[in-house]
Design an enzyme around this catalytic site. Structure first.
Site, mmCIF file in Angstrom:
data_model
loop_
_atom_site.group_PDB
_atom_site.id
_atom_site.type_symbol
_atom_site.label_atom_id
_atom_site.label_comp_id
_atom_site.label_asym_id
_atom_site.label_seq_id
_atom_site.Cartn_x
_atom_site.Cartn_y
_atom_site.Cartn_z
ATOM 1 N N LYS A 1 0.841 -1.208 0.000
ATOM 2 C CA LYS A 1 0.000 0.000 0.000
ATOM 3 C C LYS A 1 0.872 1.252 0.000
ATOM 4 O O LYS A 1 0.602 2.214 -0.718
ATOM 5 C CB LYS A 1 -0.913 0.014 1.229
ATOM 6 C CG LYS A 1 -2.089 -0.937 1.167
ATOM 7 C CD LYS A 1 -2.940 -0.819 2.430
ATOM 8 C CE LYS A 1 -4.107 -1.788 2.428
ATOM 9 N NZ LYS A 1 -4.893 -1.712 3.680
ATOM 10 N N ALA B 1 -1.530 0.458 6.846
ATOM 11 C CA ALA B 1 -1.739 -0.732 7.681
ATOM 12 C C ALA B 1 -2.677 -1.698 6.979
ATOM 13 O O ALA B 1 -3.500 -1.298 6.150
ATOM 14 C CB ALA B 1 -2.317 -0.327 9.040
ATOM 15 N N ASP B 2 -2.538 -2.955 7.339
ATOM 16 C CA ASP B 2 -3.461 -3.970 6.841
ATOM 17 C C ASP B 2 -3.655 -5.025 7.918
ATOM 18 O O ASP B 2 -2.688 -5.514 8.505
ATOM 19 C CB ASP B 2 -2.939 -4.624 5.566
ATOM 20 C CG ASP B 2 -4.069 -5.329 4.820
ATOM 21 O OD1 ASP B 2 -4.703 -4.675 3.966
ATOM 22 O OD2 ASP B 2 -4.350 -6.503 5.124
ATOM 23 N N THR B 3 -4.911 -5.344 8.189
ATOM 24 C CA THR B 3 -5.251 -6.324 9.225
ATOM 25 C C THR B 3 -5.805 -7.582 8.579
ATOM 26 O O THR B 3 -6.695 -7.505 7.733
ATOM 27 C CB THR B 3 -6.298 -5.736 10.201
ATOM 28 O OG1 THR B 3 -5.762 -4.546 10.806
ATOM 29 C CG2 THR B 3 -6.644 -6.730 11.300
ATOM 30 N N GLY C 1 -0.273 -5.590 9.980
ATOM 31 C CA GLY C 1 1.011 -5.107 9.481
ATOM 32 C C GLY C 1 0.949 -3.598 9.331
ATOM 33 O O GLY C 1 -0.086 -3.055 8.927
#
Length: 197
Positions: A55, A71-73, A108
């Site tokens: 991203k 961020a990525d969950t 992350g």
């Protein structure tokens, strides 16, 4: 607290925006459409870090003096990564799979500037009680969790009635490991803590 550089949050998530604001940080939010596919060979924590870093790559060329946070969950049940459900049926299938067992939520985070990129993750273990089909259907119909990995939000009704306990950061499950993020921003000298704190 004193930010040494302007902060950008590349997210459309109201939860991430609220968490970052709750840290006392001033930021500007911006959003681009970014493909969320990832290589199949990656380990679970690598998936979350890869997506956050991927991203960030979409914004790097637009940065000047700013510091970018992405961020990525992801929700992991064993080796299975549960993404955002497409519809009621898929959401129900996910929640039935999560019911009565534990799973990992991994977020992350990437902190990026024109000079460098720092990527890290946090993991929280979540324990669901045995959910009834009626509870699952009620939740999906009323809360429509189609924008949430694993088809649930811990801060919503299903979290209140269904989650027995967690091990790790609650805020990580909401979508941003704010304690680790704060520490990284201080370590990277992006954030200075004022004496009056």
């Amino acid at each position: 607290m004193n930010l040494r550089r302007p902060l950008l949050l590349a997210s459309n998530s109201p939860r991430r925006k609220e968490l970052l604001a709750s840290l006392g940080l001033t930021y500007k939010a911006m959003v681009k459409e970014v493909d969320e596919a990832f290589p199949a060979h990656l380990q679970r924590q690598q998936v979350a870090e890869y997506l956050a870093s991927h991203k960030a790559d979409a914004y790097i060329a637009d940065l000047h003096d700013e510091v970018l946070i992405t961020a990525d969950t992801i929700v992991c049940l064993g080796d299975r990564v549960l993404n955002k459900p497409a519809d009621h049926a898929e959401a129900k299938e996910m929640l039935l799979a999560l019911s009565g067992t534990d799973h990992d939520v991994i977020t992350g985070v990437c902190i990026a500037s024109t000079e460098r990129k720092t990527v890290f993750h946090d993991t929280t273990k979540v324990y669901f009680k045995q959910l009834s089909e009626a509870e699952i259907d009620y939740y999906i119909s009323n809360y429509k969790p189609f924008d949430k990995a694993g088809a649930y939000g811990i801060q919503e009704w299903i979290g209140m009635i269904g989650i027995e306990r967690i091990e790790g950061s609650y805020f990580n499950v909401v979508g941003l490991p704010v304690q680790k993020l704060y520490e990284k921003l201080v370590q990277l000298e992006i954030l200075a803590v004022n004496a009056q704190l």
